[in-house]
Design a protein around this motif. Structure first.
Motif, short mmCIF file in Angstrom:
data_model
loop_
_atom_site.label_atom_id
_atom_site.label_comp_id
_atom_site.label_asym_id
_atom_site.label_seq_id
_atom_site.Cartn_x
_atom_site.Cartn_y
_atom_site.Cartn_z
N LEU A 191 0.83 -1.20 0.00
CA LEU A 191 0.00 0.00 0.00
C LEU A 191 0.87 1.26 0.00
O LEU A 191 0.53 2.25 -0.64
N ASP A 192 1.99 1.19 0.68
CA ASP A 192 2.86 2.36 0.74
C ASP A 192 3.47 2.70 -0.62
O ASP A 192 3.94 3.82 -0.82
N LYS A 193 3.45 1.75 -1.52
CA LYS A 193 4.00 2.03 -2.86
C LYS A 193 2.97 2.70 -3.77
O LYS A 193 3.28 3.09 -4.89
N VAL A 194 1.72 2.76 -3.30
CA VAL A 194 0.65 3.21 -4.20
C VAL A 194 -0.01 4.46 -3.67
O VAL A 194 -0.63 4.44 -2.61
N PRO A 243 -3.44 5.57 -9.14
CA PRO A 243 -3.72 4.34 -9.89
C PRO A 243 -2.53 3.85 -10.71
O PRO A 243 -2.32 2.66 -10.86
N GLU A 244 -1.73 4.79 -11.24
CA GLU A 244 -0.58 4.32 -12.04
C GLU A 244 0.42 3.53 -11.20
O GLU A 244 1.10 2.65 -11.71
N ASP A 245 0.48 3.83 -9.91
CA ASP A 245 1.36 3.05 -9.03
C ASP A 245 0.80 1.63 -8.88
O ASP A 245 1.55 0.65 -8.85
N LEU A 246 -0.51 1.56 -8.78
CA LEU A 246 -1.15 0.25 -8.64
C LEU A 246 -0.86 -0.63 -9.86
O LEU A 246 -0.55 -1.81 -9.75
N LYS A 247 -0.92 -0.01 -11.02
CA LYS A 247 -0.71 -0.76 -12.26
C LYS A 247 0.69 -1.35 -12.34
O LYS A 247 0.94 -2.28 -13.09
N ARG A 248 1.61 -0.78 -11.58
CA ARG A 248 2.98 -1.30 -11.58
C ARG A 248 3.12 -2.58 -10.77
O ARG A 248 4.11 -3.29 -10.90
N LEU A 249 2.15 -2.86 -9.91
CA LEU A 249 2.23 -4.10 -9.14
C LEU A 249 1.94 -5.28 -10.06
O LEU A 249 1.24 -5.14 -11.07
N LEU A 271 -10.94 -2.54 -10.72
CA LEU A 271 -11.31 -1.45 -11.64
C LEU A 271 -10.13 -0.49 -11.85
O LEU A 271 -9.83 -0.10 -12.98
N HIS A 272 -9.45 -0.17 -10.77
CA HIS A 272 -8.33 0.78 -10.92
C HIS A 272 -7.11 0.13 -11.57
O HIS A 272 -6.30 0.82 -12.19
N TYR A 273 -6.97 -1.16 -11.43
CA TYR A 273 -5.86 -1.85 -12.09
C TYR A 273 -6.06 -1.84 -13.61
O TYR A 273 -5.14 -1.69 -14.39
N LEU A 274 -7.34 -1.94 -13.98
CA LEU A 274 -7.67 -2.08 -15.39
C LEU A 274 -7.90 -0.73 -16.08
O LEU A 274 -7.41 -0.49 -17.18
N LEU A 275 -8.68 0.12 -15.43
CA LEU A 275 -9.09 1.37 -16.08
C LEU A 275 -8.12 2.49 -15.72
O LEU A 275 -7.33 2.37 -14.79
N ASP A 276 -8.23 3.56 -16.47
CA ASP A 276 -7.48 4.77 -16.14
C ASP A 276 -8.53 5.78 -15.66
O ASP A 276 -9.16 6.47 -16.46
N ALA A 277 -8.69 5.85 -14.34
CA ALA A 277 -9.85 6.55 -13.81
C ALA A 277 -9.81 8.06 -14.04
O ALA A 277 -10.78 8.75 -13.79
N ILE A 323 -8.51 6.17 -1.35
CA ILE A 323 -7.13 5.85 -0.99
C ILE A 323 -6.27 5.67 -2.25
O ILE A 323 -5.13 6.13 -2.31
N LEU A 324 -6.84 5.03 -3.25
CA LEU A 324 -6.07 4.73 -4.47
C LEU A 324 -5.94 5.93 -5.41
O LEU A 324 -5.25 5.84 -6.43
#
Ligand code: HTL
Ligand code: MG
Length: 633
Positions: free
Chosen positions: A4-7, A10-16, A56-62, A80-81
């Protein structure tokens, strides 16, 4: 919180990596629990939507795509995201984040919302706009099973199935509204779940899920289509029948599977509904066990998580009164649009189940069911929050007021409401009800007056609105209905005489007024408990005696008590000076109710200051006057 600290965006999430997502979801869930323990808020709904939010946030660009959350109360994870983790502990607090999504708060919020069932119509509008401009972004509406009971959602679905824009609808089905969900569609969705869970329990794997969508993606031959219609139980499904492709039900807590499905559905043309099954309060045992209690939580101790007991509330007083009234008269009914707990009706629903009806999140239906009952000689009480009555306004005019029907509107949360904020403020009902023919509109000062107004409403007949604020009040002794106070309909009460001026107060401002003029013989206080019928003779007699009248109300100043008073004074050509205090013509954000009352000039301190300013204060004692002239060092 390693992941969570890395995100923060949403673009940070996509890096996971995908494989990290289940662990990430667990961390997100813990963070929501931690923050809610500090701030309170919509814990259970937000926990239920964690995996969906991540997928949703992993897939879409909100920022470009639009995620349209219905109600917006399940969006703690989304906040949070989308760059708001550091602010989450301000949620619902004065000056802090809103409890729902708001376009003014973040570019990641597609809709300003708080009332249910708007997401599908809004998403349809967005899809029409996108297609008209030749854009290709994705639009995903997320709607709960509760919100889907609203006529607005169903009518929008009807239109979506007709227009068939490319649109993803996620039906987040936890079989709960705030209380247990109601309605035929809810039964049907339960049936779908049972069918799938029994039939496919052993194959709820990626392969099995692919079997659900692939025939849909590949609508090659007519034969295939026909075969699908024949074999696919979904083809008998009402969403499908309305022209919306239906996929599901699937496990809404399996983030990998959700992602897999969403990825494929995203490519499909036309509208597709993904029916996910979730658990309200998921991952927090006590919230799962009692999602009603943990729907809107107060802050709590993580080591000893209990919900603070509430003091005696206005809604409790109403619920008790309704029970007594229903005992005394078997034609009394109480109708709620999905607010059993909030309206104080749990006990009533158990004592009089045969004359209790929860119509779901359908305020319009609540009002017109009331009209139908009244037309057949029953005595309905529509128990409704001020803000949600706005949804049934045409029904109030067209079905009740025009027909002069005996429907009582028991209006809760009248006035500013605190943490829920702009979308939930109950500050317009006096304005929009008092202009209607036949209506009476009253606001009690205490529980004795509340009871009396309800009892008298039944005798007076016609549509009657009795309104009270959110929050606590003093308990009154339980008495049989016959012994309830006999209040003269439309009468005001002079609580304190004044030599020069009167404060005309209603509901909570009565106590404010009394406090503000304590020890001040120049200013009197009136409990102006009816805005309609209004006590014109008392008003005009006060106007002839006083130099100044001041109205103070926790309601929009445009159209409320002050306006009603101004109309009477104007018609009588009274020369008295009138000052109207109330909520100004603005969108009022969430905040501390008492502080907002002071800011708007009708809290006790503000009233006292105003009175001083007008030169109506008590003369300072010799000592005070002396002190005031001393030089300041
Ligand atoms: N009526 C309207 C028009 N809007 C709202 N928001 C309400 C009533 C009150 N309300 C909520 S949340 C909620 C209701 C009835 C339940 C929604 O159930 P759903 O979502 O199944 O859609 P879930 O909580 O995740 O199960 C609020 O005011 C916050
Ligand atoms: Mg639900």
């Amino acid at each position: 919180m390693a992941l969570l600290d890395k995100v923060s965006l949403p673009e940070d999430l996509k890096r996971l990596s995908r494989n990290d997502l289940p662990a990430f979801a667990r961390e997100l869930r813990s963070e929501i629990i931690r923050v809610c323990s500090l701030t309170g808020g919509h814990l259970a709904s937000s926990l239920g939507a964690v995996e969906l939010t991540v997928a949703l946030h992993y897939l879409l660009d909100a920022r470009r795509d639009r995620i349209v959350w219905d109600v917006g109360h399940q969006t703690y994870g989304h906040k949070i995201l989308t760059g708001r983790r550091h602010l989450l502990d301000t949620i619902r607090k004065p000056g802090g984040l809103a409890g729902f999504t708001a376009t003014s708060e973040s570019e990641y919020d597609a809709l300003t919302v708080g009332h249910a069932s708007t997401s599908l119509a809004a998403a349809l509008g967005m899809a029409l706009a996108r297609d008209a401009r030749g854009d290709d972004y994705d639009i995903a509406a997320v709607i709960g099973d509760g919100a889907l009971t609203g006529g607005m959602a169903l009518a929008a679905l009807n239109q979506i199935g007709h227009v068939k824009p490319r649109l993803l609808i996620v039906l987040n089905d936890n079989e709960m509204s705030i209380s247990e969900n109601v309605g035929a569609l809810n039964h049907y969705m339960g049936h779908l779940q049972v069918q799938r869970w029994f039939q496919k329990a052993e194959t709820r794997s990626k392969e099995a899920l692919s079997g659900i969508w692939e025939p849909l993606a590949d609508l090659g031959s007519r034969a295939k289509k026909a075969a699908r219609r024949f074999f696919d139980p979904a083809s008998a499904n009402p969403f499908h029948a309305m022209g919306v492709r239906y996929v599901g039900p699937v496990d809404g807590h399996d983030v990998i599977e959700l992602l897999y499905l969403l990825e494929h559905i995203r490519k499909l043309d036309g509208p597709t509904m993904l029916h996910i099954v979730t658990t309200k309060g998921k991952g927090y045992g006590i919230a799962e066990a009692d999602p009603i209690l943990w729907h809107g939580a107060t802050g709590f101790d993580l080591d000893n998580p209990v919900q603070a007991g509430k003091s005696y509330q206005w809604s409790d007083a109403f619920g008790e009164a309704a029970i007594r009234l229903a005992e005394a008269d078997d034609r009394i009914w109480v109708i709620t649009p999905a607010m059993r707990e909030g309206s104080g009706l749990v006990e009533y629903s158990q004592c009089h189940p045969e004359r209790y009806i929860d119509v779901g999140i359908a305020e319009d239906v609540a009002v017109t069911v009331g009209a139908g009952l009244a037309l057949r000689g029953e005595k309905p009480i529509v128990a409704i929050y001020s803000t949600f009555l706005q949804r049934g306004y045409d029904q109030v005019i067209h079905d009740v007021s025009m027909e002069n029907l005996d429907v009582i509107f028991a209006i809760d949360r009248a006035g500013l409401v605190g943490g829920d904020g702009a979308t939930h403020q109950g500050i317009y009902d006096m304005a929009f009800l008092r202009i209607l023919p036949h209506f009476s509109v009253a606001m009690p000062r205490d529980v004795l007056e509340l009871r009396s107004m309800l009892k008298k409403a039944l005798l007076i007949g016609g549509p009657v609105a009795v309104r009270w604020p959110r929050g606590g009040t003093e308990r009154a002794p339980d008495l049989p209905v016959d012994a309830w106070l006999d209040l003269e309909w439309g009468s005001w009460e002079v609580l304190k005489e004044g030599e020069d001026a009167y404060l005309l107060c209603i509901g909570p401002t009565v106590e404010y007024g009394l406090e503000a003029v304590q020890g001040n013989p120049r200013v009197g206080v009136v409990n102006a408990r009816f805005v309609k019928p209004l006590d014109e003779s008392l008003l005009l007699s006060l106007a002839s005696r006083a130099k100044v009248l001041i109205t103070a109300e926790d309601h929009a100043v445009a159209g409320g008590l002050g306006s009603a008073v101004a109309e009477v004074l104007q018609d009588a050509a009274s020369p008295v000076r009138l000052i109207r205090l109330g909520v100004p013509n603005m969108t009022v954000p969430h905040g501390d109710v008492k502080a907002q009352h002071e800011d708007f000039g009708f809290g006790p301190r503000a009233l006292r200051d105003r009175i001083e300013e007008l030169g109506l204060g008590v003369a300072p004692t010799a000592q005070e006057a002396d002190r005031a002239t001393q030089p300041v060092h």
